[in-house]
Enzyme design. Sequence first.
Site, short mmCIF file in Angstrom:
data_model
loop_
_atom_site.label_atom_id
_atom_site.label_comp_id
_atom_site.label_asym_id
_atom_site.label_seq_id
_atom_site.Cartn_x
_atom_site.Cartn_y
_atom_site.Cartn_z
N ASP A 1 0.86 -1.18 0.00
CA ASP A 1 0.00 0.00 0.00
C ASP A 1 0.89 1.24 0.00
OD1 ASP A 1 -2.07 -1.77 0.12
OD2 ASP A 1 -2.77 -1.18 2.12
N ASP B 1 -15.14 -2.90 -1.79
CA ASP B 1 -14.76 -2.61 -0.41
C ASP B 1 -16.02 -2.22 0.35
OD1 ASP B 1 -12.20 -2.84 -1.51
OD2 ASP B 1 -12.05 -0.68 -1.84
#
Length: 244
Positions: free
Chosen positions: A15, A136
Site C-alpha cells: 500500500d 470494499d
Amino acid sequence: MGARILSLTLYPAIDLKGGRCVRLFRGDMNAETVYNDDPADQAGKFKAAGFDWLHCVDLDGAFAGEAANADAVEAILKATDVKVQLGGGIRTMESVAKWLELGLARVILGTAAVKDPALVKEAAKAFPGQVVVGIDAHGDKVATEGWGETSEHTIEDIARRFEDAGVAAIIYTDISRDGTLTGVNVDLTADLAQKVSIPVVASGGVASLGDVTALMGTGVEGVIIGKALYDGRIDPAEAIEAAR
C-alpha cells in the site's frame, strides 16, 4: 455457482502513501504504519520470498481520483518481474490503458465499479483478463472514494452487475477488518464466491496461517495478505506451501 477451488493465490500487499510502503488501520489515512521507505525494495523482498503476485494500492490516488504514487509503482514494475495488480484512482480508460502498457498484469477498479459501471465493462472488453473489480464494504454496503463514502449498493449488487462482463476477478475487502489482524471474513467471502461465477479474492484482517487454510476449498480464488507478513505473523514459505 462458484467453482470448487482447492488452492489459493497469495497476493502480498504493498500500500502506497507518500511514496512509501505503509499499512493503514481500517482504512484510516491518519492511522498508518510505515514498513518500508522504498516500495521497489519491498517488491524485491516479496519476490525473493517466492510470491508470484503483488497487490499494490495507491492510497493517495484513491482519495484524489487519479494516480498519486505513479513513480513508486513504476519503480516496482522495473524492480521485479512478478505479476502486479494496482488499484487506487484508476477511473478512466486512458489510465487503464496507460498502466497496462507500462507492464501491470491487472488494474483494479473500485469506485468506478459503483459510479461508472460502463467504464468497467468497456475496459474488461478491451483488456480481457486484466480488469479486476474491487468491492470494499462497510458491513454489506459498498464504499467508494478511498473508503471515504458509503453507497447504498450491497456487495452482491455490485458483484452481479459484472457477472457477464469478462472481469478477471472480484476483490472483496471487509473494511472493518482491514489492518486489524482480527481474521479474514471467511463466511461472507465464501458466500460471495458461491453466488457469482467470477473468481473472488479475500482481503482484510488476515492474521495467521489459519486464515489461509480456512479459505482453502471454499471456492475463494485468492487472499491478500498485508500486516501479517510485515509483522512476521505469517511466514512466506509456510503460507505458499499451505496455499498449494
